[in-house]
Design a protein around this motif. Structure first.
Motif, mmCIF file in Angstrom:
data_model
loop_
_atom_site.group_PDB
_atom_site.id
_atom_site.type_symbol
_atom_site.label_atom_id
_atom_site.label_comp_id
_atom_site.label_asym_id
_atom_site.label_seq_id
_atom_site.Cartn_x
_atom_site.Cartn_y
_atom_site.Cartn_z
ATOM 1 N N LEU A 21 0.853 -1.185 0.000
ATOM 2 C CA LEU A 21 0.000 0.000 0.000
ATOM 3 C C LEU A 21 0.889 1.234 0.000
ATOM 4 C CD1 LEU A 21 -1.675 -2.401 1.183
ATOM 5 C CD2 LEU A 21 -2.934 -0.702 2.493
ATOM 6 N N THR A 22 0.421 2.272 -0.679
ATOM 7 C CA THR A 22 1.223 3.479 -0.863
ATOM 8 C C THR A 22 0.589 4.668 -0.167
ATOM 9 O OG1 THR A 22 1.877 2.643 -3.035
ATOM 10 C CG2 THR A 22 2.272 4.974 -2.609
ATOM 11 N N CYS A 23 1.442 5.502 0.405
ATOM 12 C CA CYS A 23 1.005 6.752 1.024
ATOM 13 C C CYS A 23 1.941 7.848 0.532
ATOM 14 C CB CYS A 23 1.058 6.627 2.540
ATOM 15 S SG CYS A 23 0.681 8.153 3.433
ATOM 16 N N ASN A 24 1.407 8.796 -0.208
ATOM 17 C CA ASN A 24 2.198 9.926 -0.697
ATOM 18 C C ASN A 24 1.716 11.210 -0.035
ATOM 19 O OD1 ASN A 24 3.816 8.601 -2.884
ATOM 20 N ND2 ASN A 24 1.779 8.185 -3.686
ATOM 21 N N TYR A 25 2.637 12.071 0.326
ATOM 22 C CA TYR A 25 2.251 13.322 0.958
ATOM 23 C C TYR A 25 2.953 14.482 0.260
ATOM 24 C CZ TYR A 25 6.657 12.439 3.389
ATOM 25 O OH TYR A 25 7.965 12.166 3.679
ATOM 26 N N THR A 26 2.307 15.639 0.297
ATOM 27 C CA THR A 26 2.873 16.819 -0.358
ATOM 28 C C THR A 26 2.754 18.025 0.569
ATOM 29 O OG1 THR A 26 0.744 17.231 -1.428
ATOM 30 C CG2 THR A 26 2.403 16.083 -2.722
ATOM 31 N N ASN A 27 3.658 18.947 0.354
ATOM 32 C CA ASN A 27 3.657 20.250 1.025
ATOM 33 C C ASN A 27 3.965 20.213 2.511
ATOM 34 O OD1 ASN A 27 3.118 21.592 -1.382
ATOM 35 N ND2 ASN A 27 0.920 21.335 -1.155
ATOM 36 N N TYR A 28 4.623 19.172 2.971
ATOM 37 C CA TYR A 28 5.159 19.214 4.332
ATOM 38 C C TYR A 28 6.120 18.055 4.542
ATOM 39 C CZ TYR A 28 1.463 15.809 5.595
ATOM 40 O OH TYR A 28 0.635 14.729 5.663
ATOM 41 N N SER A 29 6.796 18.103 5.637
ATOM 42 C CA SER A 29 7.796 17.082 5.957
ATOM 43 C C SER A 29 7.467 16.505 7.327
ATOM 44 C CB SER A 29 9.198 17.704 5.979
ATOM 45 O OG SER A 29 9.508 18.258 4.727
ATOM 46 N N PRO A 30 6.761 15.390 7.359
ATOM 47 C CA PRO A 30 6.348 14.831 8.640
ATOM 48 C C PRO A 30 7.515 14.308 9.470
ATOM 49 C CG PRO A 30 5.779 13.346 6.847
ATOM 50 C CD PRO A 30 6.288 14.595 6.223
ATOM 51 N N ALA A 31 7.391 14.535 10.767
ATOM 52 C CA ALA A 31 8.390 14.000 11.685
ATOM 53 C C ALA A 31 8.123 12.523 11.956
ATOM 54 C CB ALA A 31 8.371 14.796 12.980
ATOM 55 N N TYR A 32 6.864 12.146 11.934
ATOM 56 C CA TYR A 32 6.452 10.763 12.171
ATOM 57 C C TYR A 32 5.393 10.395 11.155
ATOM 58 C CZ TYR A 32 8.095 11.675 16.986
ATOM 59 O OH TYR A 32 8.813 12.034 18.088
ATOM 60 N N LEU A 33 5.286 9.116 10.907
ATOM 61 C CA LEU A 33 4.207 8.633 10.064
ATOM 62 C C LEU A 33 3.712 7.330 10.675
ATOM 63 C CD1 LEU A 33 4.026 8.758 6.246
ATOM 64 C CD2 LEU A 33 3.309 6.694 7.420
ATOM 65 N N GLN A 34 2.400 7.262 10.855
ATOM 66 C CA GLN A 34 1.808 6.074 11.463
ATOM 67 C C GLN A 34 0.899 5.369 10.459
ATOM 68 O OE1 GLN A 34 -0.190 7.123 15.102
ATOM 69 N NE2 GLN A 34 1.623 8.041 16.009
ATOM 70 N N TRP A 35 0.777 4.084 10.634
ATOM 71 C CA TRP A 35 -0.164 3.286 9.841
ATOM 72 C C TRP A 35 -1.169 2.660 10.789
ATOM 73 C CZ3 TRP A 35 -0.806 2.666 4.599
ATOM 74 C CH2 TRP A 35 0.186 3.226 3.779
ATOM 75 N N TYR A 36 -2.424 2.717 10.358
ATOM 76 C CA TYR A 36 -3.525 2.175 11.147
ATOM 77 C C TYR A 36 -4.347 1.219 10.288
ATOM 78 C CZ TYR A 36 -2.876 5.723 14.766
ATOM 79 O OH TYR A 36 -2.373 6.496 15.770
ATOM 80 N N ARG A 37 -5.013 0.324 10.972
ATOM 81 C CA ARG A 37 -5.975 -0.565 10.331
ATOM 82 C C ARG A 37 -7.349 -0.189 10.853
ATOM 83 N NH1 ARG A 37 -6.533 -7.044 9.885
ATOM 84 N NH2 ARG A 37 -8.810 -7.105 9.872
ATOM 85 N N GLN A 38 -8.336 -0.133 9.954
ATOM 86 C CA GLN A 38 -9.692 0.141 10.402
ATOM 87 C C GLN A 38 -10.663 -0.849 9.773
ATOM 88 O OE1 GLN A 38 -11.417 4.053 9.519
ATOM 89 N NE2 GLN A 38 -12.639 3.922 11.394
ATOM 90 N N ASP A 39 -11.446 -1.464 10.628
ATOM 91 C CA ASP A 39 -12.523 -2.344 10.178
ATOM 92 C C ASP A 39 -13.819 -1.547 10.177
ATOM 93 O OD1 ASP A 39 -10.497 -4.438 11.796
ATOM 94 O OD2 ASP A 39 -11.336 -5.166 9.903
ATOM 95 N N PRO A 40 -14.793 -1.951 9.349
ATOM 96 C CA PRO A 40 -16.031 -1.153 9.226
ATOM 97 C C PRO A 40 -16.690 -0.889 10.577
ATOM 98 C CG PRO A 40 -15.946 -2.838 7.526
ATOM 99 C CD PRO A 40 -14.783 -3.106 8.443
ATOM 100 N N GLY A 41 -17.020 0.376 10.830
ATOM 101 C CA GLY A 41 -17.730 0.751 12.044
ATOM 102 C C GLY A 41 -16.891 0.734 13.303
ATOM 103 N N ARG A 42 -15.594 0.528 13.168
ATOM 104 C CA ARG A 42 -14.719 0.477 14.348
ATOM 105 C C ARG A 42 -13.654 1.554 14.279
ATOM 106 N NH1 ARG A 42 -14.705 -4.190 17.400
ATOM 107 N NH2 ARG A 42 -16.202 -5.761 16.748
ATOM 108 N N GLY A 43 -13.055 1.834 15.408
ATOM 109 C CA GLY A 43 -11.994 2.821 15.441
ATOM 110 C C GLY A 43 -10.702 2.289 14.846
ATOM 111 N N PRO A 44 -9.888 3.166 14.291
ATOM 112 C CA PRO A 44 -8.589 2.737 13.761
ATOM 113 C C PRO A 44 -7.733 2.091 14.849
ATOM 114 C CG PRO A 44 -9.125 4.973 13.051
ATOM 115 C CD PRO A 44 -10.120 4.605 14.095
ATOM 116 N N VAL A 45 -6.970 1.096 14.441
ATOM 117 C CA VAL A 45 -6.072 0.404 15.359
ATOM 118 C C VAL A 45 -4.641 0.643 14.897
ATOM 119 C CG1 VAL A 45 -5.350 -1.840 16.258
ATOM 120 C CG2 VAL A 45 -7.785 -1.349 15.923
ATOM 121 N N PHE A 46 -3.814 1.109 15.813
ATOM 122 C CA PHE A 46 -2.423 1.423 15.493
ATOM 123 C C PHE A 46 -1.655 0.158 15.113
ATOM 124 C CE2 PHE A 46 1.611 3.390 15.617
ATOM 125 C CZ PHE A 46 2.477 2.528 16.277
#
Lengths: 113, 113
Positions: A21-46
């Motif tokens: 899976l790809t994540c591209n970002y523009t116009n800033y330089s993040p100090a951290y980047l996190q990935w989460y999983r989300q199932d339907p109707g539930r909160g994201p899980v780190f």
């Protein structure tokens, strides 16, 4: 303005294959980047966090890379299983001076048995 | 392990009514975040609090307000509700200085009729 893009289309892969899976970002330089999983109707899980000075991070079948030159993070799931089917969100933290994370639109992954 | 608790889990309100959502962070976590997630959309950051003070502000409408109390729980107050406010509202908590990994609650599903 700050922008995050993930594969907008759903990703279907065969069980046992590696999902990327790809994540591209523009116009800033993040100090951290996190990935989460989300199932339907539930909160994201780190899942994983990677810092700007790290190239790669691994956790069991998961691997994240962070290329600050390309402004891109890749998220890999090896030996994928149907239970990995979910939406995966990337969330860069824009700068080291803020604690506001911006979520990407997410990529829906479906692992076919 | 204790997780983030949100209440209520479901809430149905009429237009122009007021709603209050509550969030109880993981014990010892000092930062609380609120997100709004519409159907098929990514979580949109609303507001965050660190040690009971507002930390960052996102796309929170003026009709909404939030605060964090001395016991670290937080409340999101929403007034003059509109149909477009119908969404899942997630609260997350983190411990600053630990990579800011956010742990999400189960969410409150708000339906405005």
């Amino acid at each position: 303005s700050q922008k995050i893009e993930q594969n907008s289309e759903a990703l279907n892969i065969q069980e046992g294959k590696t999902a990327t899976l790809t994540c591209n970002y523009t116009n800033y330089s993040p100090a951290y980047l996190q990935w989460y999983r989300q199932d339907p109707g539930r909160g994201p899980v780190f899942l994983l966090l990677i810092r700007e000075n790290e190239k790669e991070k691994r956790k069991e079948r998961l691997k994240v890379t962070f290329d600050t030159t390309l402004k891109q993070s890749l998220f890999h799931i090896t030996a994928s299983q149907p239970a990995d089917s979910a939406t995966y969100l990337c969330a860069p933290r824009p700068t080291s001076g803020t604690y506001k994370y911006i979520f990407g639109t997410g990529t829906r992954l479906k692992v076919l048995a | 392990a204790a997780g983030v608790i949100q209440s209520p889990r479901h809430l149905i309100k009429e237009k122009r009514e007021t709603a209050t959502l509550k969030c109880y962070p993981i014990p010892r976590h000092d930062t609380v975040y609120w997100y709004q997630q519409g159907p098929g959309q990514d979580p949109q950051f609303l507001i965050s609090f660190y040690e009971k003070m507002q930390s960052d502000k996102g796309s929170i409408p003026d009709r909404f307000s939030a605060q964090q109390f001395s016991d670290y729980h937080s409340e999101l107050n929403m007034s003059s509700l509109e149909l477009g406010d119908s969404a899942l509202y997630f609260c997350a908590s983190s411990l600053r200085g630990r990579g800011d990994t956010q742990y999400f609650g189960p969410g409150t599903r708000l339906t405005v009729l």
